[in-house]
Design a protein around this motif. Structure first.
Motif, PDB file in Angstrom:
ATOM      1  N   TYR A 196     -41.891  -9.682 -16.840  1.00 32.83           N
ATOM      2  CA  TYR A 196     -41.732 -10.521 -15.649  1.00 32.83           C
ATOM      3  C   TYR A 196     -42.786 -10.151 -14.615  1.00 32.83           C
ATOM      4  CZ  TYR A 196     -37.014 -10.985 -17.582  1.00 32.83           C
ATOM      5  OH  TYR A 196     -35.939 -11.206 -18.402  1.00 32.83           O
ATOM      6  N   ASP A 197     -43.391 -11.159 -14.024  1.00 34.80           N
ATOM      7  CA  ASP A 197     -44.245 -10.939 -12.858  1.00 34.80           C
ATOM      8  C   ASP A 197     -43.357 -10.806 -11.633  1.00 34.80           C
ATOM      9  OD1 ASP A 197     -46.820 -11.065 -14.074  1.00 34.80           O
ATOM     10  OD2 ASP A 197     -46.601 -13.240 -14.225  1.00 34.80           O
ATOM     11  N   LYS A 198     -43.924 -10.312 -10.555  1.00 32.31           N
ATOM     12  CA  LYS A 198     -43.160 -10.133  -9.319  1.00 32.31           C
ATOM     13  C   LYS A 198     -42.553 -11.464  -8.840  1.00 32.31           C
ATOM     14  CE  LYS A 198     -43.662  -7.725  -4.914  1.00 32.31           C
ATOM     15  NZ  LYS A 198     -44.630  -7.042  -4.055  1.00 32.31           N
ATOM     16  N   SER A 199     -43.224 -12.562  -9.121  1.00 34.96           N
ATOM     17  CA  SER A 199     -42.726 -13.880  -8.701  1.00 34.96           C
ATOM     18  C   SER A 199     -41.524 -14.340  -9.526  1.00 34.96           C
ATOM     19  CB  SER A 199     -43.845 -14.917  -8.806  1.00 34.96           C
ATOM     20  OG  SER A 199     -44.245 -15.055 -10.159  1.00 34.96           O
ATOM     21  N   GLU A 200     -41.206 -13.624 -10.609  1.00 36.82           N
ATOM     22  CA  GLU A 200     -40.110 -14.012 -11.499  1.00 36.82           C
ATOM     23  C   GLU A 200     -38.889 -13.099 -11.375  1.00 36.82           C
ATOM     24  OE1 GLU A 200     -42.303 -15.693 -15.375  1.00 36.82           O
ATOM     25  OE2 GLU A 200     -42.765 -13.588 -14.929  1.00 36.82           O
ATOM     26  N   THR A 201     -38.740 -12.434 -10.246  1.00 33.14           N
ATOM     27  CA  THR A 201     -37.660 -11.459 -10.120  1.00 33.14           C
ATOM     28  C   THR A 201     -36.276 -12.103 -10.162  1.00 33.14           C
ATOM     29  OG1 THR A 201     -37.922 -11.463  -7.714  1.00 33.14           O
ATOM     30  CG2 THR A 201     -39.050  -9.722  -8.932  1.00 33.14           C
ATOM     31  N   ASN A 202     -36.142 -13.351  -9.739  1.00 37.42           N
ATOM     32  CA  ASN A 202     -34.832 -14.005  -9.846  1.00 37.42           C
ATOM     33  C   ASN A 202     -34.408 -14.135 -11.307  1.00 37.42           C
ATOM     34  OD1 ASN A 202     -34.443 -14.254  -7.097  1.00 37.42           O
ATOM     35  ND2 ASN A 202     -35.328 -16.297  -6.996  1.00 37.42           N
ATOM     36  N   ASN A 203     -35.345 -14.464 -12.186  1.00 40.00           N
ATOM     37  CA  ASN A 203     -35.047 -14.538 -13.619  1.00 40.00           C
ATOM     38  C   ASN A 203     -34.724 -13.161 -14.182  1.00 40.00           C
ATOM     39  OD1 ASN A 203     -35.416 -17.307 -13.776  1.00 40.00           O
ATOM     40  ND2 ASN A 203     -37.591 -17.107 -14.228  1.00 40.00           N
ATOM     41  N   LEU A 204     -35.457 -12.148 -13.728  1.00 42.03           N
ATOM     42  CA  LEU A 204     -35.208 -10.787 -14.179  1.00 42.03           C
ATOM     43  C   LEU A 204     -33.775 -10.381 -13.823  1.00 42.03           C
ATOM     44  CD1 LEU A 204     -37.579  -7.774 -13.644  1.00 42.03           C
ATOM     45  CD2 LEU A 204     -35.121  -7.561 -13.459  1.00 42.03           C
ATOM     46  N   ILE A 205     -33.357 -10.619 -12.585  1.00 41.80           N
ATOM     47  CA  ILE A 205     -32.003 -10.272 -12.148  1.00 41.80           C
ATOM     48  C   ILE A 205     -30.971 -11.015 -12.978  1.00 41.80           C
ATOM     49  CG2 ILE A 205     -30.372 -10.495 -10.232  1.00 41.80           C
ATOM     50  CD1 ILE A 205     -32.804  -9.931  -8.358  1.00 41.80           C
ATOM     51  N   LYS A 206     -31.221 -12.272 -13.246  1.00 46.72           N
ATOM     52  CA  LYS A 206     -30.293 -13.076 -14.040  1.00 46.72           C
ATOM     53  C   LYS A 206     -30.163 -12.520 -15.460  1.00 46.72           C
ATOM     54  CE  LYS A 206     -31.414 -16.894 -15.885  1.00 46.72           C
ATOM     55  NZ  LYS A 206     -31.906 -18.052 -16.442  1.00 46.72           N
ATOM     56  N   ASP A 207     -31.275 -12.088 -16.053  1.00 45.08           N
ATOM     57  CA  ASP A 207     -31.283 -11.619 -17.437  1.00 45.08           C
ATOM     58  C   ASP A 207     -30.777 -10.185 -17.602  1.00 45.08           C
ATOM     59  OD1 ASP A 207     -32.370 -14.057 -18.117  1.00 45.08           O
ATOM     60  OD2 ASP A 207     -34.428 -13.298 -18.299  1.00 45.08           O
ATOM     61  N   ALA A 208     -30.851  -9.382 -16.553  1.00 43.22           N
ATOM     62  CA  ALA A 208     -30.527  -7.957 -16.654  1.00 43.22           C
ATOM     63  C   ALA A 208     -29.021  -7.723 -16.718  1.00 43.22           C
ATOM     64  CB  ALA A 208     -31.100  -7.220 -15.441  1.00 43.22           C
ATOM     65  N   LYS A 209     -28.666  -6.606 -17.373  1.00 42.57           N
ATOM     66  CA  LYS A 209     -27.272  -6.179 -17.379  1.00 42.57           C
ATOM     67  C   LYS A 209     -27.233  -4.659 -17.231  1.00 42.57           C
ATOM     68  CE  LYS A 209     -26.735  -5.762 -22.252  1.00 42.57           C
ATOM     69  NZ  LYS A 209     -26.486  -5.477 -23.392  1.00 42.57           N
ATOM     70  N   VAL A 210     -26.082  -4.150 -16.860  1.00 45.19           N
ATOM     71  CA  VAL A 210     -25.911  -2.710 -16.698  1.00 45.19           C
ATOM     72  C   VAL A 210     -26.224  -2.023 -18.031  1.00 45.19           C
ATOM     73  CG1 VAL A 210     -24.213  -0.889 -16.247  1.00 45.19           C
ATOM     74  CG2 VAL A 210     -24.235  -2.959 -14.836  1.00 45.19           C
ATOM     75  N   GLY A 211     -27.018  -0.965 -17.965  1.00 44.44           N
ATOM     76  CA  GLY A 211     -27.425  -0.217 -19.153  1.00 44.44           C
ATOM     77  C   GLY A 211     -28.819  -0.547 -19.635  1.00 44.44           C
ATOM     78  N   ASP A 212     -29.386  -1.653 -19.178  1.00 42.53           N
ATOM     79  CA  ASP A 212     -30.761  -2.000 -19.544  1.00 42.53           C
ATOM     80  C   ASP A 212     -31.729  -1.043 -18.851  1.00 42.53           C
ATOM     81  OD1 ASP A 212     -29.807  -4.141 -21.021  1.00 42.53           O
ATOM     82  OD2 ASP A 212     -30.348  -5.653 -19.529  1.00 42.53           O
ATOM     83  N   ILE A 213     -32.923  -0.938 -19.409  1.00 39.71           N
ATOM     84  CA  ILE A 213     -33.997  -0.122 -18.831  1.00 39.71           C
ATOM     85  C   ILE A 213     -35.052  -1.062 -18.259  1.00 39.71           C
ATOM     86  CG2 ILE A 213     -35.834   1.559 -19.289  1.00 39.71           C
ATOM     87  CD1 ILE A 213     -33.096   2.794 -19.679  1.00 39.71           C
TER      88      ILE A 213
END
Length: 110
Positions: free
Chosen positions: A28-45
């Motif tokens: 993810y680029d910095k401009s895609e942080t909303n997608n990153l937050i949506k895709d992330a879950k607890v325990g991911d690195i």
């Protein structure tokens, strides 16, 4: 034999790339942080790199330890003032680094 996979970001990347329990990373680029937050879950690195920095190597690994209110929270060593950081909000991390070009790698596990 000892492993440097946790203490060296490049080694962590190499380990996860060959481990069956890890879903292939997303970038993810910095401009895609909303997608990153949506895709992330607890325990991911989450790993990051400062763009246009002297190195092509990723800078740091962080564990996602909480997710709430459309935000993720990160735990990592070497935070502000060199102290370990527990549950720093991603929004705070971005604000602290707002003048830097950042790229992120999300490693998901099953």
């Amino acid at each position: 034999k000892e492993s440097s996979s946790w203490v060296r970001v490049a080694d962590t990347n190499s380990f996860f790339a060959h481990w069956d329990g890890c879903v292939p990373m997303k970038v993810y680029d910095k401009s895609e942080t909303n997608n990153l937050i949506k895709d992330a879950k607890v325990g991911d690195i989450l790993q990051f790199k400062i763009e246009n920095f002297y190195s092509t190597i990723k800078s740091h690994s962080m564990l996602i330890t909480k997710k709430e209110n459309n935000n993720i929270f990160l735990t990592f060593h070497g935070g502000p003032d060199g102290k370990d950081q527990v549950d720093m909000s991603f929004s705070s991390f971005l604000k602290r680094n707002e003048n830097l070009g950042l790229k992120f790698w999300l490693y998901k596990f099953y």
